[in-house]
Design a protein around this motif. Structure first.
Motif, PDB file in Angstrom:
ATOM      1  N   ARG A  71       0.865  -1.181  -0.104  1.00 30.38           N
ATOM      2  CA  ARG A  71       0.134  -0.072  -0.055  1.00 30.38           C
ATOM      3  C   ARG A  71       0.889   1.148  -0.092  1.00 30.38           C
ATOM      4  O   ARG A  71       0.810   2.177  -0.764  1.00 30.38           O
ATOM      5  N   THR A  75       1.186   4.040  -2.792  1.00 27.97           N
ATOM      6  CA  THR A  75       0.944   5.464  -2.802  1.00 27.97           C
ATOM      7  C   THR A  75       1.837   6.320  -3.365  1.00 27.97           C
ATOM      8  O   THR A  75       1.489   7.229  -3.951  1.00 27.97           O
ATOM      9  N   ALA A  81      -3.329   7.663  -1.992  1.00 30.53           N
ATOM     10  CA  ALA A  81      -3.580   6.203  -1.166  1.00 30.53           C
ATOM     11  C   ALA A  81      -4.712   5.582  -2.061  1.00 30.53           C
ATOM     12  O   ALA A  81      -5.816   6.180  -2.618  1.00 30.53           O
TER      13      ALA A  81
END
Length: 106
Positions: A71, A75, A81
């Motif tokens: 993640r 991002t 995000a």
């Protein structure tokens, strides 16, 4: 099978060329990945968002892939995000076989 939609809302910071380069640069990482049936890199320039769609053999494999580290990586790559949604797949129709779609051009 489980589908995963990973959406990046890049409003104000959308860069078509960056999205195409990310797809090109990271495609090989997913080729032959255990448990991953397919991945589609998409973008909507008008809405300034990117949506990547994955098809996994199981929810467990899909959830195991989307770690905090992944993640954070995406991002940084996309500048936003991700929102990650897991959906069950009832059926798949695949008319492409071994064909490869033409690459997006600017």
């Amino acid at each position: 099978m489980i589908g995963v939609m990973v959406t990046f809302d890049c409003a104000g910071d959308f860069d078509r060329e960056r999205v195409i380069k990310i797809a090109s640069d990271f495609r090989g990482m997913f080729e032959g990945m255990p448990g991953l049936r397919s991945k589609v890199f998409t973008f909507d320039e008008k809405e300034q968002r990117t949506v990547n769609f994955y098809i996994w053999d199981s929810r467990e494999l899909a959830e195991a892939f989307f770690t905090d580290e992944v993640r954070d990586l995406v991002t940084g790559l996309y500048g936003a995000a991700p929102t990650i949604e897991f959906v069950e797949i009832a059926e798949i129709v695949d008319n492409f076989g071994a064909q490869r779609l033409p690459q997006a051009t600017g």
